[in-house]
Design a protein around this motif. Sequence first.
Motif, mmCIF file in Angstrom:
data_model
loop_
_atom_site.group_PDB
_atom_site.id
_atom_site.type_symbol
_atom_site.label_atom_id
_atom_site.label_comp_id
_atom_site.label_asym_id
_atom_site.label_seq_id
_atom_site.Cartn_x
_atom_site.Cartn_y
_atom_site.Cartn_z
ATOM 1 N N CYS A 52 17.801 32.593 7.336
ATOM 2 C CA CYS A 52 18.492 31.384 7.365
ATOM 3 C C CYS A 52 19.558 31.310 6.417
ATOM 4 C CB CYS A 52 17.196 30.209 6.960
ATOM 5 S SG CYS A 52 18.132 28.486 6.995
ATOM 6 N N PRO A 53 20.700 30.801 6.800
ATOM 7 C CA PRO A 53 21.700 30.766 6.086
ATOM 8 C C PRO A 53 21.702 29.950 4.896
ATOM 9 C CG PRO A 53 22.185 29.893 8.108
ATOM 10 C CD PRO A 53 20.899 30.300 8.108
ATOM 11 N N LEU A 54 20.941 28.833 4.941
ATOM 12 C CA LEU A 54 20.716 27.751 3.969
ATOM 13 C C LEU A 54 19.692 28.267 2.776
ATOM 14 C CD1 LEU A 54 20.266 24.656 6.244
ATOM 15 C CD2 LEU A 54 22.453 25.586 5.146
ATOM 16 N N PHE A 55 18.924 29.091 3.068
ATOM 17 C CA PHE A 55 17.865 29.682 2.185
ATOM 18 C C PHE A 55 18.445 29.981 0.978
ATOM 19 C CE2 PHE A 55 14.982 32.671 0.339
ATOM 20 C CZ PHE A 55 13.799 32.039 0.157
ATOM 21 N N GLY A 56 17.868 29.001 -0.014
ATOM 22 C CA GLY A 56 18.402 29.594 -1.596
ATOM 23 C C GLY A 56 19.763 29.200 -1.940
ATOM 24 N N LYS A 57 20.495 28.575 -1.120
ATOM 25 C CA LYS A 57 21.809 28.010 -1.544
ATOM 26 C C LYS A 57 21.863 26.725 -1.420
ATOM 27 C CE LYS A 57 23.389 32.248 0.573
ATOM 28 N NZ LYS A 57 22.559 32.918 1.221
ATOM 29 N N ARG A 58 21.743 26.168 -0.068
ATOM 30 C CA ARG A 58 21.570 24.649 0.014
ATOM 31 C C ARG A 58 20.266 24.108 0.144
ATOM 32 N NH1 ARG A 58 20.800 20.321 0.798
ATOM 33 N NH2 ARG A 58 21.612 18.759 2.011
ATOM 34 N N CYS A 59 19.293 25.057 0.688
ATOM 35 C CA CYS A 59 17.935 24.769 0.628
ATOM 36 C C CYS A 59 17.102 25.304 -0.175
ATOM 37 C CB CYS A 59 17.398 25.086 1.954
ATOM 38 S SG CYS A 59 15.767 24.297 2.280
ATOM 39 N N THR A 60 16.529 24.323 -1.529
ATOM 40 C CA THR A 60 15.498 24.936 -2.390
ATOM 41 C C THR A 60 14.604 24.216 -2.656
ATOM 42 O OG1 THR A 60 16.880 23.636 -3.932
ATOM 43 C CG2 THR A 60 17.863 25.916 -3.708
ATOM 44 N N PRO A 61 13.487 24.294 -3.328
ATOM 45 C CA PRO A 61 12.309 23.282 -3.477
ATOM 46 C C PRO A 61 12.672 22.233 -4.197
ATOM 47 C CG PRO A 61 11.468 25.538 -3.935
ATOM 48 C CD PRO A 61 13.352 25.827 -3.889
ATOM 49 N N SER A 71 6.888 21.707 1.456
ATOM 50 C CA SER A 71 5.441 22.021 0.886
ATOM 51 C C SER A 71 5.509 23.288 0.193
ATOM 52 C CB SER A 71 4.352 22.092 2.176
ATOM 53 O OG SER A 71 3.415 22.472 1.859
ATOM 54 N N SER A 72 4.593 23.338 -0.776
ATOM 55 C CA SER A 72 4.301 24.503 -1.546
ATOM 56 C C SER A 72 3.953 25.680 -0.711
ATOM 57 C CB SER A 72 3.716 24.440 -2.717
ATOM 58 O OG SER A 72 2.350 23.904 -2.446
ATOM 59 N N GLU A 73 3.217 25.448 0.467
ATOM 60 C CA GLU A 73 2.615 26.294 1.290
ATOM 61 C C GLU A 73 3.642 26.741 2.466
ATOM 62 O OE1 GLU A 73 0.907 23.340 1.185
ATOM 63 O OE2 GLU A 73 -0.538 23.867 -0.599
ATOM 64 N N GLY A 74 4.842 26.114 2.283
ATOM 65 C CA GLY A 74 5.562 26.543 3.684
ATOM 66 C C GLY A 74 6.016 27.868 3.321
ATOM 67 N N ALA A 75 6.737 28.495 4.452
ATOM 68 C CA ALA A 75 6.984 29.634 4.307
ATOM 69 C C ALA A 75 8.404 29.821 3.335
ATOM 70 C CB ALA A 75 7.324 30.187 5.871
ATOM 71 N N CYS A 76 9.095 29.133 3.509
ATOM 72 C CA CYS A 76 10.238 29.069 2.773
ATOM 73 C C CYS A 76 10.100 28.735 1.252
ATOM 74 C CB CYS A 76 11.608 28.225 3.073
ATOM 75 S SG CYS A 76 11.960 28.670 4.702
ATOM 76 N N TYR A 82 8.383 33.578 -4.829
ATOM 77 C CA TYR A 82 8.044 34.839 -5.197
ATOM 78 C C TYR A 82 8.879 35.874 -4.843
ATOM 79 C CZ TYR A 82 3.195 32.634 -5.652
ATOM 80 O OH TYR A 82 2.342 31.562 -6.177
ATOM 81 N N GLN A 83 10.063 35.516 -4.403
ATOM 82 C CA GLN A 83 11.000 36.522 -4.098
ATOM 83 C C GLN A 83 11.356 37.501 -5.097
ATOM 84 O OE1 GLN A 83 14.649 34.837 -2.876
ATOM 85 N NE2 GLN A 83 15.082 33.678 -4.714
ATOM 86 N N GLU A 84 11.184 37.205 -6.611
ATOM 87 C CA GLU A 84 11.585 37.916 -7.576
ATOM 88 C C GLU A 84 10.338 38.934 -7.867
ATOM 89 O OE1 GLU A 84 14.304 37.722 -9.360
ATOM 90 O OE2 GLU A 84 15.107 36.206 -7.906
ATOM 91 N N ILE A 85 9.278 38.903 -7.198
ATOM 92 C CA ILE A 85 8.080 39.833 -7.519
ATOM 93 C C ILE A 85 8.360 40.921 -6.746
ATOM 94 C CG2 ILE A 85 5.573 39.893 -7.195
ATOM 95 C CD1 ILE A 85 5.454 36.979 -7.901
#
Length: 85
Positions: A52-61, A71-76, A82-85
């Motif tokens: 997704c082009p918005l992931f981590g840039k425009r769209c964050t928790p 939701s904390s259970e959502g895929a994104c 956990y992307q750093e792990i």
Amino acid sequence: RPAGFRTHILVCLGAAVAAVTGHFLYLGLGMPADITRLSGQVITGRMGPGDCPLFGKRCTPEDPVGPCMVSSEGACAAAYKYQEI
């Protein structure tokens, strides 16, 4: 018992509102993509969160754009956390 005429009207009205909202966000606010379609692609597994082009840039928790990040259970949200792990 099958759904009645009023139920069909409400479902159609809800679908129309969702479509118009997505169109407004895409054109009116200058989003890089129709976010209502992007989150649907992630939910159905046709696209990963990182695609997704918005992931981590425009769209964050902290400032979610679609339901996958809310939701904390959502895929994104899980991928972001956990992307750093």
